[in-house]
Structure formats: structure tokens, C-alpha cells
Enzyme design. Structure first.
Site, PDB file in Angstrom:
ATOM      1  N   LEU A  86       0.842  -1.198   0.000  1.00  0.00           N
ATOM      2  CA  LEU A  86       0.000   0.000   0.000  1.00  0.00           C
ATOM      3  C   LEU A  86       0.882   1.254   0.000  1.00  0.00           C
ATOM      4  O   LEU A  86       0.819   2.078   0.897  1.00  0.00           O
ATOM      5  CB  LEU A  86      -0.953   0.001   1.191  1.00  0.00           C
ATOM      6  CG  LEU A  86      -2.168   0.929   1.052  1.00  0.00           C
ATOM      7  CD1 LEU A  86      -3.121   0.408  -0.009  1.00  0.00           C
ATOM      8  CD2 LEU A  86      -2.895   1.071   2.392  1.00  0.00           C
ATOM      9  N   GLY A  87       1.722   1.357  -1.024  1.00  0.00           N
ATOM     10  CA  GLY A  87       2.488   2.572  -1.256  1.00  0.00           C
ATOM     11  C   GLY A  87       1.656   3.557  -2.044  1.00  0.00           C
ATOM     12  O   GLY A  87       0.422   3.486  -2.062  1.00  0.00           O
ATOM     13  N   ILE A 118       1.280   3.876  -5.282  1.00  0.00           N
ATOM     14  CA  ILE A 118       0.510   3.217  -6.343  1.00  0.00           C
ATOM     15  C   ILE A 118      -0.604   2.370  -5.730  1.00  0.00           C
ATOM     16  O   ILE A 118      -1.753   2.399  -6.193  1.00  0.00           O
ATOM     17  CB  ILE A 118       1.430   2.366  -7.235  1.00  0.00           C
ATOM     18  CG1 ILE A 118       2.352   3.272  -8.055  1.00  0.00           C
ATOM     19  CG2 ILE A 118       0.605   1.462  -8.159  1.00  0.00           C
ATOM     20  CD1 ILE A 118       3.409   2.524  -8.840  1.00  0.00           C
ATOM     21  N   ARG A 137       4.583  -4.680   5.183  1.00  0.00           N
ATOM     22  CA  ARG A 137       5.443  -5.160   6.264  1.00  0.00           C
ATOM     23  C   ARG A 137       4.883  -4.750   7.624  1.00  0.00           C
ATOM     24  O   ARG A 137       5.061  -5.453   8.615  1.00  0.00           O
ATOM     25  CB  ARG A 137       6.862  -4.622   6.085  1.00  0.00           C
ATOM     26  CG  ARG A 137       7.627  -5.304   4.953  1.00  0.00           C
ATOM     27  CD  ARG A 137       8.957  -4.643   4.727  1.00  0.00           C
ATOM     28  NE  ARG A 137       8.794  -3.289   4.196  1.00  0.00           N
ATOM     29  CZ  ARG A 137       9.805  -2.470   3.898  1.00  0.00           C
ATOM     30  NH1 ARG A 137      11.044  -2.876   4.106  1.00  0.00           N
ATOM     31  NH2 ARG A 137       9.578  -1.265   3.417  1.00  0.00           N
ATOM     32  N   ARG A 141       6.470  -6.254 -10.144  1.00  0.00           N
ATOM     33  CA  ARG A 141       7.619  -6.877 -10.779  1.00  0.00           C
ATOM     34  C   ARG A 141       7.316  -8.354 -10.967  1.00  0.00           C
ATOM     35  O   ARG A 141       6.692  -8.993 -10.128  1.00  0.00           O
ATOM     36  CB  ARG A 141       8.879  -6.707  -9.924  1.00  0.00           C
ATOM     37  CG  ARG A 141       9.428  -5.278  -9.910  1.00  0.00           C
ATOM     38  CD  ARG A 141       9.969  -4.885 -11.270  1.00  0.00           C
ATOM     39  NE  ARG A 141      10.613  -3.580 -11.266  1.00  0.00           N
ATOM     40  CZ  ARG A 141      10.022  -2.446 -11.621  1.00  0.00           C
ATOM     41  NH1 ARG A 141       8.737  -2.448 -11.977  1.00  0.00           N
ATOM     42  NH2 ARG A 141      10.696  -1.308 -11.629  1.00  0.00           N
ATOM     43  N   ASP A 161       1.143  -7.552 -16.185  1.00  0.00           N
ATOM     44  CA  ASP A 161       1.906  -6.600 -16.992  1.00  0.00           C
ATOM     45  C   ASP A 161       3.398  -6.870 -16.886  1.00  0.00           C
ATOM     46  O   ASP A 161       4.179  -6.298 -17.641  1.00  0.00           O
ATOM     47  CB  ASP A 161       1.608  -5.164 -16.530  1.00  0.00           C
ATOM     48  CG  ASP A 161       2.285  -4.122 -17.399  1.00  0.00           C
ATOM     49  OD1 ASP A 161       2.074  -4.150 -18.628  1.00  0.00           O
ATOM     50  OD2 ASP A 161       3.045  -3.286 -16.856  1.00  0.00           O
ATOM     51  N   GLU A 163      10.793 -11.412 -18.582  1.00  0.00           N
ATOM     52  CA  GLU A 163      10.851 -10.254 -19.463  1.00  0.00           C
ATOM     53  C   GLU A 163      12.292  -9.793 -19.731  1.00  0.00           C
ATOM     54  O   GLU A 163      13.153  -9.948 -18.871  1.00  0.00           O
ATOM     55  CB  GLU A 163      10.010  -9.095 -18.905  1.00  0.00           C
ATOM     56  CG  GLU A 163      10.442  -8.543 -17.578  1.00  0.00           C
ATOM     57  CD  GLU A 163       9.501  -7.441 -17.095  1.00  0.00           C
ATOM     58  OE1 GLU A 163      10.004  -6.326 -16.902  1.00  0.00           O
ATOM     59  OE2 GLU A 163       8.302  -7.684 -16.904  1.00  0.00           O
ATOM     60  N   HIS A 222       4.683  -4.938 -19.943  1.00  0.00           N
ATOM     61  CA  HIS A 222       5.269  -4.002 -18.981  1.00  0.00           C
ATOM     62  C   HIS A 222       5.088  -2.549 -19.438  1.00  0.00           C
ATOM     63  O   HIS A 222       6.046  -1.777 -19.538  1.00  0.00           O
ATOM     64  CB  HIS A 222       6.757  -4.303 -18.765  1.00  0.00           C
ATOM     65  CG  HIS A 222       7.263  -3.771 -17.446  1.00  0.00           C
ATOM     66  ND1 HIS A 222       8.334  -4.320 -16.785  1.00  0.00           N
ATOM     67  CD2 HIS A 222       6.858  -2.725 -16.673  1.00  0.00           C
ATOM     68  CE1 HIS A 222       8.572  -3.642 -15.664  1.00  0.00           C
ATOM     69  NE2 HIS A 222       7.678  -2.672 -15.579  1.00  0.00           N
TER      70      HIS A 222
END
Length: 311
Positions: free
Chosen positions: A150-151, A153, A173, A230, A254, A259, A277
Site C-alpha cells: 500500500l504505497g 501506487i 510489512r 515486478r 503486466d 521479461e 510491462h
């Protein structure tokens, strides 16, 4: 005299022109050019512009004795040797905040496309199949959305979820005191509660295969996974197995472990939506990222504090 900047990622010509007003540019967006520029021009390079997935190694940093600034064009910096750079007294900054809305938009595009089976319905329509011959797809709204990370983004994804009348839960965390959403102290508990699990956590060794077979089993056959973080965060083989066995409702990805090569192991899996991506890529987001890099660079070379230093 302009400082020399090594660019290790693809940057559009008009953005390179804007950067060239302040820097002498060495442009090396591929591995061969990168190695050649560092080997022949390393002593002159004072700044590097890269991205998290491309990174910058400790050995490369040591090959540039005049280096004093490393910037990631996007928010990620997982493959930049940050600790090594700091030990050398090199400033490190990223593009935090420049593409948050674009990534959150794309996360919901993947969620909607997967839950509502938009690619399959498009193919059926083109084949002349009418709705009465097709299975019903569930509502997106009125369900439970679990967010891993929950940053900035993740919070934008949560806000979009509220617009779809979703109940929001998250795993970090540690809980965020400024978030009014339900906190889960493990990703497994979050997955068991959620209908949708969206991955928005940083990459790197600490989150590798955080979403494994047990998390996918907890999410279950009616659950949906979206990853805009990621590729390393999700165990691709476990995901393929769950999808083929009908133990997961679908996935929208994505990013992939393989990749830039595509995730071939997922090609024959049911209900997977794949994009290359591009979640953070839009004209608006890229322009904002370049503008922020230039401001960080201006501040650094003026002896001022960085706008977005990497913690």
C-alpha cells in the site's frame, strides 16, 4: 561545460533533446552499447539515468570514478546497487509519483479485462458467437480487493477500488496508520479473504515469489490475480499450474519473470490477460518522469537536496 550523462534506457528523441540542453549525452539503451560506453567513457560520466529493471551494478559504478548522481526514470530501483553508490557518496533518486495514476489505471484495466473476460468476448464476437452461447461473467463491483503493497501506487489502486464499491484490504510489512483499510499481517491471510489480489509491492530479493502456490491456493478458483509490480514477485510456474488446474479464476499480468521475453509457459493457460510491462507508460507519465529527472539533476548539481531521494 555540460556534465556527461549516460542513459541506459530507451528515451524518445524529443525527451533526449530536452535532456541534451543540460547534459552531454551518451546513449546506450542496449547491453552492447552500455558496456562499450562505460569501458571507453567511464572516467567522464558524472550522472546515469536508468530504470529499476535495467539497474546499475557495483562494478559499473566503480568503472565511473567521477559518478555523482544515479537516477531511475521510474519508481523502481531494485537492480541499482544503492548501498554501493551511497558508500561512494553518490546520490540516488527515482521517479516516484510520476506514473502512479497510469499504473493504477492499468491495474484496473487488467482486472476488468480478466474478470469480465474481455479478450475472450472480443474473440467470440469476431467469430460470430452470440451471448446466449457464452458463460456469464461475474460482476467486478461489490467484492473484496486485496492489495499487496500500500504505497503510493497501491493507494491509488485502492481509491479506484472504492469507486467500484469494493471492500479494501492490504498487506504491508507493517500497518499504515494513515490508511483506513483492513490490514492483514500475512499475504496468505489477505489472499484467503480477497476476491481480487493486486500486486503493487517493490521487486527484489525480499519479495521474490511472495505469491507462491500456497497464496494462489488461498485466493482460490473464484479469485483473480493482477500483477503490475515486478515479475519476480509471482512464481510463474505455480501460477501456470493453478490456472491449468482451474484452481484460480484468472490473472492479468503486466510483468513477468522472463521479461523482456514473453511468459510462454502461460500462453496455453485459460483466462490470462498479458501486456508487455506498459502499465506506467503514457505520454503524460513519461513526460512527468523526464521532467522530474531534470529537476533532481538540477538540484543535485546546484548543491540542493534531491526532490525524490531513494531511501
Amino acid at each position: 561545460m555540460k556534465p556527461t550523462l549516460l542513459i541506459l534506457t530507451q528515451v524518445a528523441t524529443h525527451h533526449r533533446d530536452a535532456i541534451a540542453e543540460r547534459f552531454e549525452i551518451l546513449y546506450a539503451p542496449d547491453a552492447e552499447g552500455r558496456a562499450a560506453q562505460i569501458a571507453t567513457q567511464g572516467e567522464r560520466i558524472r550522472a546515469v539515468l536508468t530504470i529499476g529493471s535495467t539497474g546499475l551494478t557495483a562494478a559499473e559504478i566503480d568503472a565511473m570514478p567521477a559518478l555523482e548522481l544515479v537516477c531511475a526514470l521510474g519508481a523502481g530501483f531494485e537492480n541499482i546497487a544503492v548501498a554501493h553508490a551511497r558508500a561512494r557518496g553518490i546520490a540516488v533518486a527515482n521517479g516516484a509519483g510520476t506514473n502512479d495514476s497510469c499504473v493504477a489505471d492499468h491495474a484496473f484495466a487488467l482486472l476488468l479485462a480478466t474478470v469480465r473476460a474481455v479478450p475472450q468476448l472480443d474473440a467470440a464476437t469476431r467469430a460470430g458467437t452470440w451471448r446466449t452461447a457464452l458463460p456469464l461473467r461475474p460482476n467486478v463491483s461489490g467484492k473484496r480487493l486485496g492489495i499487496v503493497g500500500l504505497g503510493t501506487i497501491g493507494r491509488r489502486i485502492a481509491r479506484r477500488g472504492e469507486g467500484f464499491d469494493l471492500e479494501i484490504g492490504y498487506h504491508n510489512r507493517k500497518p499504515r496508520e494513515d490508511a483506513g483499510y483492513r490490514y492483514f499481517d500475512s499475504i496468505g491471510a489477505l489472499a484467503a479473504w480477497a476476491d481480487y489480489l493486486v500486486i503493487a509491492t517493490p521487486g527484489g530479493a525480499g519479495t521474490r515469489h511472495l505469491v507462491d502456490a500456497s497464496v494462489l491456493a488461498a485466493l482460490g478458483p473464484a479469485g483473480f490475480l493482477v500483477n503490475i509490480a515486478r515479475g519476480s514477485v509471482v512464481d510463474t510456474e505455480a501460477l501456470a499450474s493453478a490456472l491449468r488446474a482451474g484452481k484460480l479464476g484468472g490473472a492479468g499480468l503486466d510483468v513477468y519473470e522472463s521479461e523482456p521475453a514473453p511468459p510462454v509457459v502461460l500462453f496455453d493457460c485459460p483466462n490470462v490477460v498479458l501486456t508487455p510491462h506498459v502499465a506506467g507508460w503514457s505520454p503524460e507519465a513519461i513526460t512527468a518522469s523526464v521532467t522530474q529527472f531534470l529537476e533532481n539533476a538540477r538540484r543535485h548539481f546546484a548543491g540542493e537536496g534531491l526532490l525524490t531521494p531513494v531511501d
